[in-house]
Structure formats: C-alpha cells, structure tokens
Scaffold this motif. Structure first.
Motif, PDB file in Angstrom:
ATOM      1  N   TRP A 112      -1.360  -4.617  16.345  1.00 18.78           N
ATOM      2  CA  TRP A 112      -0.319  -3.590  16.191  1.00 18.78           C
ATOM      3  C   TRP A 112      -0.358  -2.970  14.816  1.00 18.78           C
ATOM      4  O   TRP A 112      -0.350  -1.746  14.673  1.00 18.78           O
ATOM      5  N   THR A 114      -2.795  -2.801  12.896  1.00 21.04           N
ATOM      6  CA  THR A 114      -4.021  -2.023  12.772  1.00 21.04           C
ATOM      7  C   THR A 114      -3.870  -0.654  13.426  1.00 21.04           C
ATOM      8  O   THR A 114      -4.263   0.365  12.866  1.00 21.04           O
ATOM      9  N   ILE A 115      -3.301  -0.643  14.619  1.00 19.22           N
ATOM     10  CA  ILE A 115      -3.166   0.639  15.325  1.00 19.22           C
ATOM     11  C   ILE A 115      -2.158   1.529  14.618  1.00 19.22           C
ATOM     12  O   ILE A 115      -2.390   2.716  14.417  1.00 19.22           O
TER      13      ILE A 115
ATOM     14  N   TYR B 410      -8.876   6.457  18.973  1.00 21.42           N
ATOM     15  CA  TYR B 410      -8.171   6.091  17.745  1.00 21.42           C
ATOM     16  C   TYR B 410      -8.054   4.568  17.630  1.00 21.42           C
ATOM     17  O   TYR B 410      -8.340   3.992  16.581  1.00 21.42           O
ATOM     18  N   ILE B 411      -7.662   3.936  18.716  1.00 15.51           N
ATOM     19  CA  ILE B 411      -7.538   2.474  18.685  1.00 15.51           C
ATOM     20  C   ILE B 411      -8.888   1.844  18.339  1.00 15.51           C
ATOM     21  O   ILE B 411      -8.976   0.965  17.479  1.00 15.51           O
ATOM     22  N   ARG B 414      -9.736   2.442  14.610  1.00 15.63           N
ATOM     23  CA  ARG B 414      -8.949   1.615  13.703  1.00 15.63           C
ATOM     24  C   ARG B 414      -9.377   0.155  13.786  1.00 15.63           C
ATOM     25  O   ARG B 414      -9.540  -0.518  12.771  1.00 15.63           O
ATOM     26  N   THR B 451      -7.418  -5.927  24.833  1.00 17.29           N
ATOM     27  CA  THR B 451      -7.473  -4.527  24.406  1.00 17.29           C
ATOM     28  C   THR B 451      -8.299  -3.709  25.392  1.00 17.29           C
ATOM     29  O   THR B 451      -7.897  -2.623  25.809  1.00 17.29           O
TER      30      THR B 451
END
Ligand SMILES: Nc1ncnc2c1ncn2[C@@H]1O[C@H](COP(=O)(O)OP(=O)(O)OP(=O)(O)O)[C@@H](O)[C@H]1O
Ligand SMILES: [Mg+2]
Lengths: 260, 582
Positions: A112, A114-115, B410-411, B414, B451
């Motif tokens: 979390w 990180t995002i 984006y995820i 990151r 994820t």
C-alpha cells in the motif's frame, strides 16, 4: 553471558556426520576463528546456525533464545548475518541494490505504501539508499561512485567478496559469520581485509565468527580460535596455544593411525 | 567471397519455408488482402518477404562478434540470388508435386487453389518460371541490400516499412483520417489496397524524412532518458501520450476500439502475470483462473439472472468485492505451492487453472455458476449521466480499459522500484540467499501471487461488463498460455514490453477467441505464436523491449566495465589500480 551459545549441535548428511556434537560460544564484541582441514564441517556449522539446514539435535542459543529450527529469514532478523564460501551475490542486481536488499528485514513498507507513495515510504526508500551507501563506504572507494550502478557480476573476485560482506552488514546484524572471506584474494587485499575485519569489531561493535584457512589472518584477528575436525571440536584457545596443539597439528598433517 | 555451403543450406530452408506456408494455406488466405492495388497482396508480400529475408541472411554471413563482416552489395546480391534460385526451384517442385498428385485427402490445402496462388494464376509451366524468377530477384535484392550504405539501408527500410504499414493498417488509417474523407478515397482503392502512386509518395516521403531527420530520434530518446535535463521533457512526452490515448478512441471507429479493448484486457493480464513471472520469477501457468474469478465474481454480483444468488449490485460496488475474492484466490493458490520451485510450480499451477474451469462446468457448481450456460445479462458499467456502458459502446468502454491498464502499469512500476520489487528480484535470482539475508520468501511469493491475481480480476471484471455473458470456454488453458506468450515476447519484467507485446499479438494477430486487425492471421495465430516463441527463446530471450535487469541477465557479457566508463561514471580512488591487481 555469551552472545551465541551452542550446545551439542549435530548434523548428518546421509552417512556423513558433518557435525558431531559441537559446543561453541562467542562473547559479544569478540572475533572467534573457526579452522580445520577440508571437510571438517566448518561451512556446515554456519549453514546450521543460519538456518539453511535444520540441526539434527542440539541448541543454538542466541542472546538467550533457541534459534534451532527457525527460518533463515527469522534468524537474520534476530541479528545473525553471513557470507558464503562460494560468494553468492545477486549477480544481475547492481552493487547498490545488492546492499539495499540487505536492508529488507530492517524496513517495513508494504504494497500500500508503495502504491500510494506515502511520505513514510519515500523516506524509507531514501533511508535504505543512504544506509546502503554508508555500509559500502566501509570499503573506502572500492565499491563507491560509479560502481553503485554496476551489476554485481562485473565485479572482480575480491570486490564480490567485499560486496557480500557489505550485504550482510546491511542487515544490521549483531553477529557476523564470514566463510573464508579472504579466499582467492592476493596478499595485499588479504591484509586490507584483515584490517577491516578488526574494524568490524573495534569500530562497529560487531561480533564475528570467521572461517579462515590463512593462518596469518587467523593470528591477526582472532580473540580465540576453535578447531574442528570430522565434525567435532578438537581444540580451542588463543592462537598460540592452538597452533602448538598436537591434536591440531595431527589433524592438519593427517592421522596415519586412523587412515585405514 | 560467397559461402556456397551457406547458400545451399539457406536456399533449401527458404524453399522449405515457402513450400510450408503454401501447404498450410497461408499464401492463399493472405491473398485475400490487397496491399497495393492491383496485384500486390499480402500473400505475395509473404513470398517476397521470406525470399528477401533469406537473401539478406545469407549475404550477412555467420555473425562473428570479433570480426567486422565485409559488406559488399555485389557478392551479397549474387549469394542472395543463388539462394533465391534454389528456394524458387524447391518451391516450384513442391507446387508441381501438388499439381500432379492429389493428396488433398490428407492435406486439405494442397489443391488447385494453392497451385493458382503460387503460380500467380499463370498455370503450371509459365507460372513456376515466374515464381522462380521473382523469388530469385527478391532474394538477390535482399542480399544486395545487406551491402548497401547505411543511409541507403535506413532510407529503404523506412520507406518499405511505412508503405507496408499504411497498406496493412488501412482500416486504422482511414478511420483516423475520417475527417479528410476525400484524401482517404484518393490514396486507397475502392476495394482495398493503396493506390500505386500513393505508395510511391508515402515511400518517398518516409525516405526523405529518414535522411532529413537522421539520428534525431535517437538524440531525442537520449535526452528524454537523461535524468535531470529530461525530466521536463519526459513530462511533456507523457502528457502527449496521455492526450493521444484520450483522443485516439474518438477518432477511430468501433472495430479498432473493439480491438484496443481486447488488447487492453490482455495488457492488464500481461502486467499482472509479469509481476508473478517477470518480477518474482514464479512460473504460473494457471493465471487464467484469476481472470475467471474476476469475471464470474462480477457476473454473479451484478447480473439479475445469476442462478443462485443475484444481489444485482452496481459494477462499482462489485469491483472491490471481486478484488478481495481474487486476493483470496491468490492466497489459496499460492499457499500450497509456496515450497515448490520452477517446473513443479508450473505444472501445479497449470493444474489449478484447469481445476477452476472444470469446477465451473461441474454439475456440483452449476447451480451457482450456470455450468455450460454460463451467466448472462451482465449489465455494463454505470456512469452517472451516461447510463451504463458496455461492449456495445466500445468508444466509451475503452476508457475504462485504459484507466485500469494505467493503474496496473503504475502499480507495476512502483512495485518494481521499491523494497518489494527488490525483494522479488533477489528471490528470482537466488531463493536460498534471499531467505538468508532476511527476506521472507513465503511473504514475497504470496504478495506476488495476490498482486497478480488482483490485476487479473480487473481484467475479469471489465470482461464481464463488456461482453455481458461469461462462459467457461473463455477461460481455458490457452488463455494462460497466450498471456505468457505476450509477456515473453514483449520482454519479461518490462512494462513497455507487455504493452507492445499485447498490441502486436492480440491487437494485430488476434487473441484466443477473436481475430485481430489482420483477420487473415487468426487461422494461423497459434502457429505464429509458436514460431515467435521459438525464435525469441533462441535469438532474443529478453523479449522485444526488455527490462534492464533481464537483458543484463541474458546478455551479461555485453555490459563490460568499459561501457560503464564510457557512460561517464566518475572513476574514483584506487579502483583503477585494483583492476590491475585482480
Ligand atoms: N548439503 C550437503 N549434502 C551432503 N553432504 C554435505 C552437504 N554439505 C556438507 N556435506 C558434507 O559434510 C562434510 C563437511 O562439509 P563442510 O562443507 O562443512 O566442510 P568445510 O569444513 O567447510 O570444508 P572446506 O574447508 O572444504 O570448506 C563434508 O564431508 C561434506 O561432503
Ligand atoms: Mg567450507
């Protein structure tokens, strides 16, 4: 009380008794060398302490807690870090990344953070990088500057060994296990690393167990020396007493009486 | 110097390849599409392309990194021509064989139409001579091309590339140029294909641009990549990209949008799988299961005719629930396989994927999931002020796809450049050591599975809302495999790679169930996927657009110290002398 206290540690691989009931202890802030002929069980000793293999029996008391049968990552988190005899870096990560990974168990930001790029996460990332650079600065300029972004596999052999030590240091251990840190180094590099091992104790306050074949290194760094042979401790004491011990000399020169 | 042995080998291979594409009916079906009016069809392009490539390969000689190969267009042309002659003769013999013997019982494509296609409808003796001549000439041109000057090669390849692109993507081009209808009518023939003069103009224009702006493209990319000076530039490039993405769907029509949506769903799944396989190094062959969880979850929660339980929620409320379900599914699959490595993991996950599909079909669960009937009447995505948006409005639906692709990218981005990404990378490189330096590999693996699963569930939720029905056959193993192909071809661990891989493979060639932009390919897409995979594994295992780490991994030796010094790394302290001593 000793930082690490090991009682009657045994480990067998099939028929080979790699460790046959080893007792061992090391006090905080000292350096103990483990020596012994090839196949004596030195690396196995480290493998069992660091949790890579579970012991068959015995106790591994670190700071009073028994770590036998803990997961390796848990043991590292408790404060024992190690290097490998056959250097095992992450070859395709950069020098800096290799060390940053070592900070994993001392940091906590998850998916979390990180995002969402929270402030805490960004600060932690910065701290990881700073700490990694600080650890690398221990080796002077050898692993600094342009080297940060080099993949580990381009490093020279000596630098790989240094980087592996840096990675272990980045886990912020109390006890460092070094498996033949000077193997493959030339005399000058060996002297330099010997100095650094002393600094680990004197300046960084680390406790170090070092497996070493080079007797000059052993003589120079050790507060105490432990000799293993065929998985059992055959002698211990200061360098003087051990190097003149008859059993030790016999172990290194072979034992004609037992050979058959 | 002409290497005759090489000419012979490659001539035979080229002949075999030509005969093969003819035998499987590729030439015939590619002939349906006219590229340049009249006469130049995609089938002809296929023949010419194969001939030219083999001519070029022979002229290029065996690659030897230590020796700069001499480039000489005359001997290259002769070598290429000889190769082409052999290929032409072999192919002609094959066509002759088909013409003489009837084997259509076993090889349904080996019949009269094949002969007609390969002889340009000129009949057997004449047509075969023409075929041989054409193949020889093209291969000679391909060989001579190798020896040409760099600027000629650049100009020529740009020109050919642009003409072929304009011809192949006629649909897209004419939709984009919709506002200039007369222009479209001018450059394209009424029954498809570029007009010859338009082809010439496009080619000439491309050539001129390539000489005029030589090297500018590279210089620009360098500047964008430069960390300090490029940061503002980078921002404008991204802004431009976003603007293009917003405007494009409005210009192009339903068909292209439809293709973009399908590609988008595969980009999403590719990005998710990329986290599991590319970043964390866990080969998951049952990834489609999470897509199914997303799709069926959404279907049950939103459809009024869901068999057992129909809460009829809005898509937006269903989405978070579906994400949680997918996360649970990720844990459920991840936990038992946590201790498995490599091949074992692949086999077990393959099994899991099939189990999910078979369970959905089973009598036992039919009351809940509708079995073979599936679940129908799934509403679209409700948007205040615009009603519900589903696949019937591809022009609007595509924005949701974009949104989630952006989110997933984006995820990934990151995660990749963070503590978590580093722990995945470490685990992929050496699991034991990762564990020994304090990474809980159990946690890292589960996080990757979860994820990946959640990202796949986005794709599933979008899929349900788009199509309106879910059936089990949308979730078979082939989907898992194709997602994996997208990731491998694009470049493991690379976000750009996945995007490009999905656009090319799914958008152009076609997905598991739907044809792509070039519908002629859909019959052969599995063959092409397979060939591509083999080629990639042999020649470019890091993928089309590799991630930095992967290319280091696979072409480590290329990255020497010198390369780094050239980049201007500050050479500090005594490291220079150390290099001398070690
Ligand atoms: N994973 C293993 N599987 C089987 N046998 C092992 C394993 N690890 C060690 N051994 C055996 O245990 C014994 C001790 O090996 P170990 O590597 O600990 O010796 P060492 O003292 O480190 O020797 P060296 O000085 O050569 O590094 C050897 O006989 C070795 O073959
Ligand atoms: Mg050893």
């Amino acid at each position: 009380m000793a930082l690490l206290q090991i009682n009657q540690l045994t480990k067998a691989f099939g028929g080979v008794q790699a460790l046959g009931g080893v007792d061992f202890h090391i006090d905080e802030g000292t350096i103990v060398s483990v020596i012994g002929p090839n196949g004596a069980g030195k690396t196995s000793f480290f493998n069992v302490i660091s949790g890579l293999f579970p012991p068959d029996s015995g106790e591994i008391l670190f700071d009073g807690d028994n770590l036998a049968h803990h997961q390796p990552n848990e043991i590292t988190r408790r404060g024992i870090a190690r290097t490998f005899q056959n250097v095992r870096l992450f070859p395709n990560l950069t020098v800096l990344e290799n060390v940053m990974v070592g900070q994993h168990c001392r940091t906590k930001e998850g998916m979390w953070g990180t995002i969402l790029q929270t402030k805490a996460q960004r600060e932690e990332e910065k701290r990881i990088e700073e700490n990694a650079k600080e650890v690398l600065s221990f080796f002077g300029s050898r692993l600094a500057g342009y080297r940060y972004d080099q993949p580990a596999f381009v490093l020279s052999y000596a630098n790989r060994r240094r980087l592996e030590i840096a990675r272990a240091m980045a886990t912020e251990p109390r006890l460092l296990l070094l498996d033949e840190p000077t193997a493959g180094m030339n005399p000058r590099e060996t002297v330099e690393l010997t100095e650094l091992i002393g600094e680990l104790r004197d300046e960084r306050g680390l406790t170090v167990v070092v497996i070493e074949h080079d007797m000059k290194v052993v003589e120079h760094v050790s507060d105490r020396v432990v000799v293993l042979d065929h998985g059992v401790k055959i002698a211990e004491g200061d360098y003087e007493s051990v190097s003149t011990n008859d059993d030790v000399i016999e172990a290194y020169l072979g034992r004609p009486a037992e050979a058959g | 110097m002409i290497d005759l042995k090489r000419v012979r080998t490659f001539g035979l291979i080229a002949g075999g390849t030509l005969s093969f594409v003819a035998a499987i009916g590729m030439v015939e079906s590619f002939n349906e599409r006219t590229l340049i009016n009249p006469g130049i069809t995609m089938g002809l392009l296929l023949i010419l392309g194969i001939a030219a490539v083999f001519g070029y390969i022979v002229a290029a000689g065996k690659p030897n990194p230590l020796v700069e190969t001499a480039r000489d267009s005359r001997s290259g042309g002769i070598a290429g021509g000889l190769t082409g002659a052999i290929a032409g003769v072999v192919t002609s013999l094959f066509v002759l064989f088909v013409d003489t013997f009837d084997v259509s019982e076993f090889f349904p494509n080996m019949r009269e139409p094949l002969v007609e296609a390969m002889t340009f409808e000129l009949g057997v003796p004449v047509g075969l001579l023409v075929l041989t001549a054409v193949v020889t000439a093209t291969a000679a041109a391909g060989g001579a091309f190798h020896g040409m000057s760099d600027s000629f090669r650049a100009g020529m390849s740009r020109a050919l590339g642009w003409v072929v692109a304009f011809a192949l993507f006629e649909l897209v081009v004419s939709e984009i140029l919709d506002f200039a209808d007369p222009l479209v009518d001018l450059i394209y023939a009424p029954r498809g294909g570029l007009q010859p003069w338009a082809a010439v103009i496009i080619g000439a224009l491309a050539w001129w641009l390539s000489t005029r702006y030589k090297g500018r493209g590279e210089a620009f990319t360098e500047r964008v990549k430069d960390s300090e000076a490029g940061s503002r530039l980078r921002r404008s490039v991204i802004l431009f990209g976003v603007a293009a993405v917003i405007i494009l769907p409005m210009i192009v029509g339903g068909v292209v949008n439809e293709l973009l949506i399908t590609s988008g769903l595969f980009i999403l799944m590719g990005l998710g799988l990329n986290i599991v396989v590319g970043l964390a190094g866990l080969l998951d062959l049952g990834y489609v299961a999470f897509f199914a969880v997303g799709a069926y979850g959404t279907a049950i929660l939103t459809s009024p005719s869901s068999p057992a339980f129909a809460p009829g929620l809005s898509w937006w409320i269903a989405l978070p629930i579906v994400m949680v379900l997918a996360a649970i599914a990720g844990l459920f699959v991840g936990t038992p396989v946590i201790r498995m490595r490599g091949d074992y993991l692949a086999i077990v996950t393959l099994g899991f994927g099939e189990i999910v599909r078979i369970l959905l079909l089973s009598d036992w669960l039919t009351p809940i999931f509708g079995g073979a009937q599936g679940i129908t009447r799934i509403p679209g995505i409700p948007v205040p002020g615009a009603g519900t948006i589903s696949g019937t409005d591809p022009q609007l639906f595509i924005y949701f796809t974009f949104m989630f692709v952006l989110l997933a990218a984006y995820i990934s981005y990151r995660a990749q450049n963070s503590r978590i990404g580093r722990s995945w990378a470490a685990m992929r490189e050496d699991e034991d050591v990762a564990e020994a330096i304090g990474i809980s590999t159990v946690q890292a693996k589960l996080l990757a599975f979860v994820t990946g699963a959640v990202i796949a569930s986005f794709a599933g939720a979008l899929f349900s809302a788009k199509v309106g029905t879910v059936f089990t056959n949308s979730f078979d193993v082939l989907v898992s495999i194709i997602i994996l192909v997208v990731v491998i071809v694009g470049g493991m661990g690379s976000i750009r790679g996945v995007v490009v891989g999905a656009l090319v493979l799914i958008g152009i060639l076609g997905g598991p169930k739907s044809p792509g932009l070039l519908a002629e390919f859909s019959e052969f897409k599995l063959l092409i996927y397979g060939a591509l995979l083999v080629y990639m594994m042999l020649k470019r295992p890091e993928g089309l657009l590799p991630s930095v780490r992967r290319s280091r991994e696979l072409h480590g030796e290329d990255l020497t110290q010198d390369a780094w010094l050239d980049k201007g790394g500050d050479f500090t302290g005594d490291s220079a002398e150390e290099e001398a001593t070690t």
